[in-house]
Design an enzyme around this catalytic site. Structure first.
Site, PDB file in Angstrom:
ATOM      1  N   ASP A 297       0.853  -1.186   0.000  1.00 53.14           N
ATOM      2  CA  ASP A 297       0.000   0.000   0.000  1.00 53.14           C
ATOM      3  C   ASP A 297       0.892   1.241   0.000  1.00 53.14           C
ATOM      4  O   ASP A 297       2.002   1.200  -0.540  1.00 53.14           O
ATOM      5  CB  ASP A 297      -0.938  -0.034   1.217  1.00 53.14           C
ATOM      6  CG  ASP A 297      -2.261   0.666   0.953  1.00 53.14           C
ATOM      7  OD1 ASP A 297      -2.259   1.903   0.860  1.00 53.14           O
ATOM      8  OD2 ASP A 297      -3.295  -0.032   0.831  1.00 53.14           O
TER       9      ASP A 297
ATOM     10  N   HIS B 298      -3.536   6.476   3.086  1.00 51.57           N
ATOM     11  CA  HIS B 298      -4.280   5.275   2.711  1.00 51.57           C
ATOM     12  C   HIS B 298      -3.706   4.027   3.370  1.00 51.57           C
ATOM     13  O   HIS B 298      -4.438   3.192   3.909  1.00 51.57           O
ATOM     14  CB  HIS B 298      -4.258   5.149   1.186  1.00 51.57           C
ATOM     15  CG  HIS B 298      -5.145   4.087   0.628  1.00 51.57           C
ATOM     16  ND1 HIS B 298      -4.726   2.788   0.446  1.00 51.57           N
ATOM     17  CD2 HIS B 298      -6.419   4.131   0.171  1.00 51.57           C
ATOM     18  CE1 HIS B 298      -5.694   2.082  -0.099  1.00 51.57           C
ATOM     19  NE2 HIS B 298      -6.750   2.873  -0.278  1.00 51.57           N
TER      20      HIS B 298
ATOM     21  N   SER C 174     -11.109  -0.529  -0.773  1.00 50.05           N
ATOM     22  CA  SER C 174      -9.816  -0.596  -0.080  1.00 50.05           C
ATOM     23  C   SER C 174      -9.994  -0.824   1.406  1.00 50.05           C
ATOM     24  O   SER C 174      -9.146  -1.450   2.051  1.00 50.05           O
ATOM     25  CB  SER C 174      -9.041   0.707  -0.284  1.00 50.05           C
ATOM     26  OG  SER C 174      -8.510   0.810  -1.572  1.00 50.05           O
TER      27      SER C 174
END
Length: 472
Positions: free
Chosen positions: A168, A223, A388
């Site tokens: 990620d 994120h 996600s």
């Protein structure tokens, strides 16, 4: 010298007895008498004194409320007592005084534990995806539209030998919610400029940054920190949020840059790294619309080597296949809202939505998902939405299933998660009986998946949880 040795032994014993949990809210101690002064005539249950003057002087000094003799097994011949004192007494001082009598085998606080159920994390109530009571403030919510995590924690909370790789944007490596959880490459000597373990990466002590080709996979987007926290934020630690798995190690592999994109070559390299360095689950909350032999081969390498890969369906509200979710062997995950409808749209754009299609495996909560901040160790106000966020719930469940039984194959993990998912919980126009292109096999249910194994054993730790729950 004998007295000195005894004193050192007592100090060591005291240190061990009171390490870990704070004794601040504990008002009882457990005392085991030495064999030579045990009284076989002492009955089970409550009594007012121990009948041993030296010990009773301690109980009286601290105004003991009651003394209870415990059953310690017919064959053990142990004499163990629980002695309760008024609130506010110094448990450590009481322990010290009992040791000074030289008549006890050990004394320790009567520590307080809890079931796996509801954790004490400060903002756990916001985590509707784990436990939905129907009162979520940011969206219409339905009671029970969650992955049934509280019941699942009664069965399994994870194992530190299971490594989950997160490909990620990196993670906030010093966040207290990751304390003790970041995977450490024990074969690499830090900061010596040498590839000590010969894996092709120099000084990769805590993962790798495939974006910048260096040893520091720190998140500069946000994120990755959110996703990693969903999988494995420390649970039941009184701060922040609770991850699905409270014990697994988190291998941080940076494959997305600060502009929120990454090359397939970065992702493929990260996949190979994860497999070669011991990961058993790989979370990929990312995707691209182009198929790729390079990425497919890397996925195959993972699955063929016993590593479960979980990937997101992406968020364009279409049936466009994105990769790696579209590759065979991958658990492809869509997203649901707090009312169990498919996330369509997500809160951040009217044109967004959870993708669907022939390759979808399951869905999981993914909209309005609160999590950790990549910029602060104390800010817990940020939330994200997307497939996600649904994906790490599934990856966390996969790691719990491996903690139960590390011999499970990726195909078995995938089958367990799919076969125990809850069908027909969402919009009836989309969530039709059996597999469908919008919900796949259904919204995951962590308890159901773990129940298959745990509740078919005689483990005393799980039998009560199994008896009190009706499998859905």
């Amino acid at each position: 010298m004998k007295n000195l040795i005894y004193l050192l032994a007592c100090l060591l014993m005291n240190s061990v007895a009171t390490s870990g949990q704070s004794t601040e809210h504990i008002s009882s101690v457990i005392v085991r008498l030495k064999p030579e002064i045990q009284d076989s005539k002492s009955p089970l249950g409550e009594q007012k004194t121990l009948g041993i003057p030296i010990l009773d002087s301690v109980t009286q000094k601290y105004h003991a409320v009651k003394i209870t003799k415990l059953s310690s097994g017919i064959k053990s011949k142990q004499y163990i007592y629980v002695i309760q004192f008024p609130e506010g007494m110094s448990i450590q001082q009481i322990i010290d005084d009992y040791y000074e009598t030289e008549l006890i085998e050990y004394v320790e606080p009567d520590y307080i534990g809890s079931g796996g159920g509801k954790p004490n994390d400060q903002y756990y109530s916001r985590q509707w995806g784990l436990n939905n009571d129907g009162t979520f403030s940011l969206s219409t919510a339905t009671y029970g539209a969650d992955i049934n995590m509280e019941s699942a924690w009664d069965l399994e909370q994870g194992d530190s030998t299971i490594v989950v790789a997160v490909i990620d944007a990196g993670a906030k490596m010093d966040h207290p919610e990751f304390a003790g959880r970041i995977w450490h490459n024990g074969n690499e000597i830090p900061n010596n400029g040498i590839d000590d373990d010969g894996n092709g990466y120099t000084d990769d002590v805590q993962g790798w940054d495939f974006v910048n080709s260096d040893k520091d996979p720190t998140d500069n987007l946000g994120h990755g920190t959110n996703v990693t926290g969903i999988i494995g934020a420390n649970g039941n630690n009184s701060i922040g949020y609770a991850g699905v798995d409270w014990n697994c190690k988190l291998m941080i592999l940076k494959g997305i840059n600060s502009s929120n994109y990454g090359y397939y070559s970065w992702w493929a390299s990260a996949l190979y790294y994860a497999v070669d360095n011991g990961a058993k689950v790989i979370n990929m909350s990312l995707g691209g619309t182009s198929t790729s032999s390079t990425l497919q081969n890397a996925i195959n390498y993972a699955v063929n080597n016993g590593v479960t890969v979980v990937a997101c369906m992406m968020n364009t509200n279409s049936n466009i296949t994105c990769y790696p979710a579209g590759f065979s062997g991958v658990i492809a995950v869509g997203s649901t809202n707090p009312d169990d409808t498919r996330s369509n749209p997500f809160f951040w754009s009217s044109a967004s939505g959870s993708n669907y299609g022939n390759h979808i495996s399951v869905v999981a909560p993914g909209n309005y998902i609160y999590g950790l901040s990549y910029q602060s160790n104390t800010d817990y106000s940020t939330y994200w939405g997307g497939t996600s966020q649904a994906t790490p719930l599934v990856a966390g469940l996969a790691s719990l299933l491996l903690a139960q039984d590390p011999t499970r194959t990726p195909a078995q993990i995938k089958s367990l998660i799919e076969s125990t998912a809850e069908d027909q919980v969402g919009n009836t126009n989309e969530d039709t009986p059996g597999w469908d292109q919008y919900y796949g096999h259904g919204r995951i249910n962590a308890f159901n998946a773990l129940y298959v194994y745990a509740c078919n054993t005689s483990s005393s730790q799980t039998v009560s949880a199994c008896k009190s729950y009706t499998w859905k």
